[in-house]
Scaffold this motif. Structure first.
Motif, PDB file in Angstrom:
ATOM      1  N   GLY A  82       3.846  -5.017  10.519  1.00 27.36           N
ATOM      2  CA  GLY A  82       3.731  -3.757  11.241  1.00 27.36           C
ATOM      3  C   GLY A  82       4.904  -3.554  12.191  1.00 27.36           C
ATOM      4  N   LEU A  85       8.022  -2.681  10.246  1.00 28.02           N
ATOM      5  CA  LEU A  85       7.976  -1.285   9.805  1.00 28.02           C
ATOM      6  C   LEU A  85       8.332  -0.346  10.952  1.00 28.02           C
ATOM      7  CD1 LEU A  85       4.733  -1.328   7.626  1.00 28.02           C
ATOM      8  CD2 LEU A  85       6.992  -0.657   6.827  1.00 28.02           C
ATOM      9  N   ASP A 106      -1.924   8.683  -1.356  1.00 36.87           N
ATOM     10  CA  ASP A 106      -2.749   7.798  -0.535  1.00 36.87           C
ATOM     11  C   ASP A 106      -2.062   6.460  -0.313  1.00 36.87           C
ATOM     12  OD1 ASP A 106      -4.600   9.724  -0.279  1.00 36.87           O
ATOM     13  OD2 ASP A 106      -6.160   8.785  -1.500  1.00 36.87           O
ATOM     14  N   ASN A 107      -1.365   5.979  -1.322  1.00 33.17           N
ATOM     15  CA  ASN A 107      -0.631   4.735  -1.149  1.00 33.17           C
ATOM     16  C   ASN A 107       0.463   4.878  -0.098  1.00 33.17           C
ATOM     17  OD1 ASN A 107      -1.030   2.184  -2.900  1.00 33.17           O
ATOM     18  ND2 ASN A 107      -1.579   3.864  -4.254  1.00 33.17           N
ATOM     19  N   ILE A 108       1.111   6.026  -0.106  1.00 34.21           N
ATOM     20  CA  ILE A 108       2.178   6.256   0.870  1.00 34.21           C
ATOM     21  C   ILE A 108       1.598   6.397   2.277  1.00 34.21           C
ATOM     22  CG2 ILE A 108       3.956   7.907   1.585  1.00 34.21           C
ATOM     23  CD1 ILE A 108       4.432   8.460  -1.415  1.00 34.21           C
ATOM     24  N   LEU A 109       0.438   7.070   2.366  1.00 33.02           N
ATOM     25  CA  LEU A 109      -0.176   7.354   3.668  1.00 33.02           C
ATOM     26  C   LEU A 109      -0.860   6.152   4.290  1.00 33.02           C
ATOM     27  CD1 LEU A 109      -1.746  10.841   3.150  1.00 33.02           C
ATOM     28  CD2 LEU A 109      -0.434  10.115   5.115  1.00 33.02           C
ATOM     29  N   LEU A 110      -1.211   5.184   3.450  1.00 32.38           N
ATOM     30  CA  LEU A 110      -1.962   4.025   3.919  1.00 32.38           C
ATOM     31  C   LEU A 110      -1.295   3.386   5.130  1.00 32.38           C
ATOM     32  CD1 LEU A 110      -4.153   1.861   3.460  1.00 32.38           C
ATOM     33  CD2 LEU A 110      -2.599   0.765   1.853  1.00 32.38           C
ATOM     34  N   GLY A 111      -2.072   3.292   6.215  1.00 30.27           N
ATOM     35  CA  GLY A 111      -1.552   2.605   7.392  1.00 30.27           C
ATOM     36  C   GLY A 111      -0.651   3.428   8.279  1.00 30.27           C
ATOM     37  N   THR A 112      -0.460   4.723   7.949  1.00 32.26           N
ATOM     38  CA  THR A 112       0.447   5.520   8.767  1.00 32.26           C
ATOM     39  C   THR A 112      -0.287   6.357   9.789  1.00 32.26           C
ATOM     40  OG1 THR A 112       0.405   7.352   7.208  1.00 32.26           O
ATOM     41  CG2 THR A 112       2.138   5.731   6.906  1.00 32.26           C
ATOM     42  N   GLU A 113      -1.617   6.386   9.709  1.00 38.86           N
ATOM     43  CA  GLU A 113      -2.366   7.240  10.632  1.00 38.86           C
ATOM     44  C   GLU A 113      -3.353   6.394  11.425  1.00 38.86           C
ATOM     45  OE1 GLU A 113      -3.010  11.460   8.769  1.00 38.86           O
ATOM     46  OE2 GLU A 113      -3.836   9.966   7.426  1.00 38.86           O
ATOM     47  N   PRO A 114      -3.755   6.861  12.620  1.00 35.08           N
ATOM     48  CA  PRO A 114      -4.800   6.142  13.352  1.00 35.08           C
ATOM     49  C   PRO A 114      -6.096   6.132  12.531  1.00 35.08           C
ATOM     50  CG  PRO A 114      -4.208   8.197  14.471  1.00 35.08           C
ATOM     51  CD  PRO A 114      -3.260   8.035  13.349  1.00 35.08           C
ATOM     52  N   PHE A 115      -6.843   5.021  12.632  1.00 36.55           N
ATOM     53  CA  PHE A 115      -8.027   4.846  11.784  1.00 36.55           C
ATOM     54  C   PHE A 115      -9.099   5.901  12.000  1.00 36.55           C
ATOM     55  CE2 PHE A 115      -7.718   0.013  10.872  1.00 36.55           C
ATOM     56  CZ  PHE A 115      -6.894   0.301   9.812  1.00 36.55           C
ATOM     57  N   ILE A 120      -7.682  13.161   6.272  1.00 40.18           N
ATOM     58  CA  ILE A 120      -6.448  12.422   6.044  1.00 40.18           C
ATOM     59  C   ILE A 120      -5.354  13.470   5.894  1.00 40.18           C
ATOM     60  CG2 ILE A 120      -5.284  10.831   4.463  1.00 40.18           C
ATOM     61  CD1 ILE A 120      -8.140   9.816   3.729  1.00 40.18           C
ATOM     62  N   LYS A 161       7.432   4.923   0.003  1.00 42.29           N
ATOM     63  CA  LYS A 161       6.613   4.371   1.080  1.00 42.29           C
ATOM     64  C   LYS A 161       7.494   3.973   2.265  1.00 42.29           C
ATOM     65  CE  LYS A 161       3.719   0.965   0.110  1.00 42.29           C
ATOM     66  NZ  LYS A 161       3.138  -0.130  -0.718  1.00 42.29           N
ATOM     67  N   ARG A 165       8.180   6.069   6.146  1.00 36.73           N
ATOM     68  CA  ARG A 165       8.032   5.479   7.480  1.00 36.73           C
ATOM     69  C   ARG A 165       9.370   5.365   8.181  1.00 36.73           C
ATOM     70  NH1 ARG A 165       2.981   1.496   7.070  1.00 36.73           N
ATOM     71  NH2 ARG A 165       2.880   2.194   9.166  1.00 36.73           N
TER      72      ARG A 165
ATOM     73  N   ARG B 170     -12.884  10.261   3.833  1.00 35.84           N
ATOM     74  CA  ARG B 170     -12.295  11.315   4.657  1.00 35.84           C
ATOM     75  C   ARG B 170     -11.598  10.811   5.912  1.00 35.84           C
ATOM     76  NH1 ARG B 170     -12.821  14.138   0.869  1.00 35.84           N
ATOM     77  NH2 ARG B 170     -14.323  15.770   0.437  1.00 35.84           N
ATOM     78  N   THR B 171     -11.463   9.494   6.049  1.00 35.47           N
ATOM     79  CA  THR B 171     -10.745   9.003   7.223  1.00 35.47           C
ATOM     80  C   THR B 171      -9.671   8.004   6.794  1.00 35.47           C
ATOM     81  OG1 THR B 171     -12.144   7.081   7.599  1.00 35.47           O
ATOM     82  CG2 THR B 171     -12.857   9.133   8.634  1.00 35.47           C
ATOM     83  N   PRO B 172      -8.625   7.869   7.599  1.00 43.86           N
ATOM     84  CA  PRO B 172      -7.610   6.841   7.319  1.00 43.86           C
ATOM     85  C   PRO B 172      -8.211   5.433   7.282  1.00 43.86           C
ATOM     86  CG  PRO B 172      -6.793   8.408   8.931  1.00 43.86           C
ATOM     87  CD  PRO B 172      -8.243   8.732   8.737  1.00 43.86           C
ATOM     88  N   LEU B 173      -9.258   5.196   8.079  1.00 46.57           N
ATOM     89  CA  LEU B 173      -9.911   3.887   8.041  1.00 46.57           C
ATOM     90  C   LEU B 173     -10.480   3.621   6.651  1.00 46.57           C
ATOM     91  CD1 LEU B 173     -11.058   1.327   9.398  1.00 46.57           C
ATOM     92  CD2 LEU B 173     -13.094   2.660   9.950  1.00 46.57           C
ATOM     93  N   LEU B 175      -9.542   4.943   3.856  1.00 43.69           N
ATOM     94  CA  LEU B 175      -8.416   4.736   2.934  1.00 43.69           C
ATOM     95  C   LEU B 175      -7.973   3.275   2.980  1.00 43.69           C
ATOM     96  CD1 LEU B 175      -6.357   6.162   1.083  1.00 43.69           C
ATOM     97  CD2 LEU B 175      -4.955   6.565   3.097  1.00 43.69           C
ATOM     98  N   ALA B 176      -7.861   2.745   4.204  1.00 45.47           N
ATOM     99  CA  ALA B 176      -7.424   1.356   4.354  1.00 45.47           C
ATOM    100  C   ALA B 176      -8.473   0.394   3.789  1.00 45.47           C
ATOM    101  CB  ALA B 176      -7.155   1.052   5.827  1.00 45.47           C
ATOM    102  N   GLN B 190       1.905  -2.514   4.410  1.00 45.83           N
ATOM    103  CA  GLN B 190       1.970  -1.313   5.230  1.00 45.83           C
ATOM    104  C   GLN B 190       1.678  -1.631   6.691  1.00 45.83           C
ATOM    105  OE1 GLN B 190       3.625   1.026   3.991  1.00 45.83           O
ATOM    106  NE2 GLN B 190       2.313   2.587   3.115  1.00 45.83           N
ATOM    107  N   GLY B 191       1.688  -2.897   7.016  1.00 49.76           N
ATOM    108  CA  GLY B 191       1.597  -3.284   8.417  1.00 49.76           C
ATOM    109  C   GLY B 191       0.193  -3.357   8.979  1.00 49.76           C
ATOM    110  N   LEU B 192      -0.832  -3.330   8.104  1.00 50.26           N
ATOM    111  CA  LEU B 192      -2.205  -3.442   8.597  1.00 50.26           C
ATOM    112  C   LEU B 192      -2.693  -4.873   8.404  1.00 50.26           C
ATOM    113  CD1 LEU B 192      -3.635  -0.200   6.963  1.00 50.26           C
ATOM    114  CD2 LEU B 192      -2.818  -0.499   9.294  1.00 50.26           C
TER     115      LEU B 192
END
Lengths: 513, 315
Positions: A82, A85, A106-115, A120, A161, A165, B170-173, B175-176, B190-192
């Protein structure tokens, strides 16, 4: 000094004194280098030289035992992808890190937004991905599911990806290993655009011509040490190869073959298609003693069917199949072994060896039922072990001993054991399916010379390869396979790569038929 | 045949379906979360037992009913944390750990029961959740008594499905979470944190399983008996597969199973029931579930990294 000439301004990345040990093995031994803005630097080295380990430390997958990484002048905390990145380091892994049943976006977005956020941000991301794709020539459908993408497309997703970032430093680990020549060219176009836009690229490879084509500077690693840094313009493939291997390289130079009697003959043989893979369509082929027959073709055009047929996994549906002048009645893997067909399978991990078996157990996989390995249904492990020790010595298999699990060996050493297992049975026919794929130069030369020696000793060799250079160098006769059809045999020296390319594309068969 | 039709058109049958489905829904959602994150949680059966016991004993000792639900959830999360530590950072076999957790949690519950109530011959009762009428909806003919005359936990179960589906898709969580069950390597790159995501999923999922167990004691039967969970956890494992790892389809599976169960209870009391041994009726939901599984699971989308431990730095 060459280094000063290429690296201008402040480095974007500085590694100093990176050392990493795995047990007794020193994977990286005090490695230091700088990377300049807008530079493509190649990291060259054989398999196991420590290239991937070094980049995994840089990206935070591993922590170094000692040494520091600085990005844009700031130290990078170790062991945190992290953090890497966020600092602007993006990595395209050799084994892609994509979730297969999710979309590209979704693969690109993974981990780029707050949970914790309802929704999304796909709409904004879609626009950004489209812009990046445009800028870098990385077109891929953002809504496609990754599982349905080609290898080249997946790699574009990996690069996207990193770019999404805001990576300023792109690390590509053996990016061309899985690409066709056309896809490699497209990748190079992308990388040139990236450096033109001010990004820096670290390009990891053991393929010399690619390193020469894309990089401005080459770092050579050998056995975990940095053995040299050279400007690409001031060196050539030959000198790089020597730095990489640490010794003079002599490519195989085959002498004239003296072909003997046909040992294995196919006369208009057809086989059933296997799922997506085509079967053979009225293939006629004669493998002669003392001759290497090369099979060229684009992957997936029936090479597998021919290899399966010779291995005994598939029986002919139509046509005549003769071994040593006798028509084959009952065909099976056992029958193939009995007919003294030595098999070097395409995938040494999946079908060539059993990963968690020892070298001894793997060495006798085909012959465990014969003396001296067993007698009256009882194993004689001592004899099997002596046999294996002999193979290890004769074929220069680098390993702790015959009791080692084969999974711990490098690809080259694994292949040498398989080669020894085949050649020591003095086979009449040798099926060599992609025998040097993924091996480093030293191992490639070794395996190729052994195949030539087997030919000279009177074996009929069928060499299947997707590497045209290899086919052209080693083969005495070349056939091209396309959609299950086989071209006539072309003697050594009668065909240029471009001519073979036309047959590979399926042209020529209609006239020949 | 007419007997079956009579059963199907009675409101009490449908009310029973929702009631029987509730514990299954909680536990199935719990298991589904674990499996979407890549961890098979075979501790489910034992975690339901511990939930049933701890929720009940908490209420018996004077806590309010919702306090009992919270205690059950915490107890489940405790055992979930143990499961998570063993399977995620330590990367042990998920089968062995899961069976171990089931044995440990079940025996712990029985032991604690004997310790806290050494003298009783029949288990004491508590005052369980009562059906809550929803103004307007509960007054509707047929639909009211069938669907809207349930205990709060049943409504809560359906709400849980909605929340799980929303979070997952529907949330980034979400998705992860889905990504970590597909390819943990992608998540790390992806740094998680793979460890945090998987452990979180197992702990929270185990909490839901325990609430499913607690439903049995503090909403349905008002007492704690040995063997009362009776394989429901294993059914939930099958329901996750039946639902192809999708919350809405898993909900459908739970309702279907509950319907068969409710049907067989009522069939036993009909004239038909006197002809056939009752054990045959008991088998019906299980046999039909197996058949449904065979039909449904062929096109299932198994999370690709399910049951594959992730060791950092290994490839």
């Amino acid at each position: 000094m060459a280094l000063a000439a290429v690296a201008q301004g402040d480095p974007v990345l500085r590694l100093s004194g990176i050392t990493k040990r795995f047990g007794a093995l020193v994977a990286n031994d005090s490695i230091s280098f700088d990377l300049a803005r807008g530079e493509v630097m190649a990291l060259l080295g054989e398999n196991g030289a420590g290239k991937t380990t070094l980049m995994n430390i840089l990206f935070g997958h591993y922590s170094a035992d000692s040494g520091e990484v600085e990005v844009f002048g700031h130290p990078l905390p170790p062991g945190q992808p992290g953090a890497a990145l966020r600092a602007g380091v993006g990595m395209v892994h050799q084994h892609f890190t994509l979730a297969d049943n999710m979309s590209v976006l979704d693969n690109i977005l993974l981990g780029t937004e707050p949970f914790w956020k309802l929704g999304i941000g796909r709409a904004a991301a879609r626009a950004r991905v489209a812009a990046l794709a445009q800028d870098f020539g990385l077109w891929v459908d953002p809504d496609a599911v990754v599982a349905g993408l080609s290898v080249g497309e997946r790699q574009r997703v990996e690069i996207l990806k990193a770019l999404y970032r805001d990576a300023k430093i792109l690390i590509l680990d053996e990016p061309t290993a899985v690409l066709t020549p056309q896809e490699t060219d497209a990748l190079f176009v992308t990388l040139r655009r990236a450096v033109a836009l001010g990004l820096s690229v670290i390009f990891i490879s053991h393929k010399l011509h690619e390193v020469m084509a894309i990089s401005a500077r080459v770092l050579v690693l050998r056995h975990g040490r940095l053995v040299g840094t050279v400007a690409t313009a001031e060196t050539d493939r030959h000198r790089l190869a020597e730095m990489m291997v640490g010794a003079e390289i002599t490519p195989p130079a085959p002498s004239r073959a003296t072909p003997g009697a046909p040992l294995l003959v196919l006369d208009r043989v057809s086989t059933a298609p296997q799922g997506q893979r085509p079967g053979l369509r009225e293939v006629s082929l004669s493998l002669r003693a003392g001759q290497i027959t090369g099979l060229a073709g684009v992957s997936g055009n029936g090479q597998g069917a021919l290899a399966d047929l010779l291995s005994g996994l598939v029986s002919p549906r139509q046509g005549r199949f003769e071994i040593a002048g006798q028509e084959v009645a009952q065909w099976s893997p056992r029958a193939a072994i009995a007919a003294q067909i030595g098999r070097i399978p395409e995938d040494r991990h999946r079908t060539g060896t059993i990963a968690d078996f020892t070298l001894t157990e793997n060495a006798i996989l085909e012959t465990y039922g014969n003396r001296p390995h067993s007698r009256d249904g009882w194993m004689n492990w001592r004899a099997a072990q002596r046999w294996t020790e002999n193979l290890i010595a004769l074929y220069d298999v680098r390993c702790p001993g015959p009791g080692t699990r084969i999974r711990l060996l490098s690809g080259g050493n694994m292949q040498k054991l398989i080669l020894g297992r085949v050649l020591e049975e003095a086979p009449k026919v040798i099926l060599a399916n992609q025998p040097v794929r993924g091996l480093d130069i030293g191992a490639v030369t070794y395996v190729q010379n052994q195949l030539l020696a087997a030919r000279d000793a009177g074996a009929a060799v069928l060499l299947i390869s997707e590497d045209l250079d290899e086919i052209l160098t080693l083969s005495d006769v070349i056939h091209v396979i396309s959609e299950g059809r086989l071209s006539p045999g072309f003697p050594r020296g009668t065909m240029k790569p471009a001519d073979l390319g036309q047959w590979m594309a399926g042209q020529g068969f209609d006239h020949a038929a | 045949m007419s007997e079956i039709v009579d059963i199907l058109i009675s409101a009490s049958f449908w009310a029973a379906v929702l009631r029987i489905a509730s514990p299954l829904i909680f536990a199935t959602m719990g298991e589904l979360i674990c499996e979407r994150a890549g961890v098979l949680n075979l501790g489910i059966e034992g975690i339901m037992v511990i939930g049933a016991f701890s929720g009940w004993i908490a209420v018996y000792s004077g806590l309010p009913l919702w306090g009992g639900v919270a205690v059950a959830m915490l107890a489940g999360m405790g055992f979930g944390a143990l499961h998570a530590v063993l399977t995620v950072p330590f990367g042990l076999s998920q089968h062995v750990v899961g069976i171990g957790i089931t044995l440990l949690a079940t025996s712990s519950a029985y032991y604690a029961y004997r310790l806290s109530l050494p003298q009783v011959t029949s288990p004491p009762r508590i005052e369980p959740f009562q059906p809550v009428q929803i103004p307007g909806l509960s007054d509707l003919p047929f639909v009211g008594p069938a669907l809207f005359s349930q205990t709060p936990l049943t409504y809560f179960a359906f709400l849980t499905v909605l929340v799980v589906a929303l979070v997952l898709y529907r949330t980034p969580l979400g998705l992860a979470l889905r990504a970590v069950g597909e390819n943990p390597g992608a998540v790390e790159a992806q740094g998680l944190s793979v460890t945090a995501l998987r452990m979180g999923a197992v702990i929270f999922g185990s909490g839901l399983m325990a609430v499913g167990g607690a439903f049995l004691t503090i909403s349905a039967f008002s007492s704690f008996f040995f063997e009362m969970v009776n394989g429901r956890g294993w059914i939930c494992i099958a329901l996750v597969v039946f639902g192809a790892w999708s919350p809405s389809r898993a909900l459908l599976g739970a309702l279907l199973f509950a319907a068969f169960d409710a049907l067989q209870i009522r069939l036993q009391q009909t004239g038909f029931g006197t002809l056939v041994p009752y054990q045959v009726f008991l088998m019906i939901p299980y046999v039909l579930s197996i058949l449904a599984l065979i039909l449904m699971s062929r096109r299932a989308n198994v999370p690709a990294a399910l049951m594959v431990p992730y060791n950092r730095g290994e490839r």
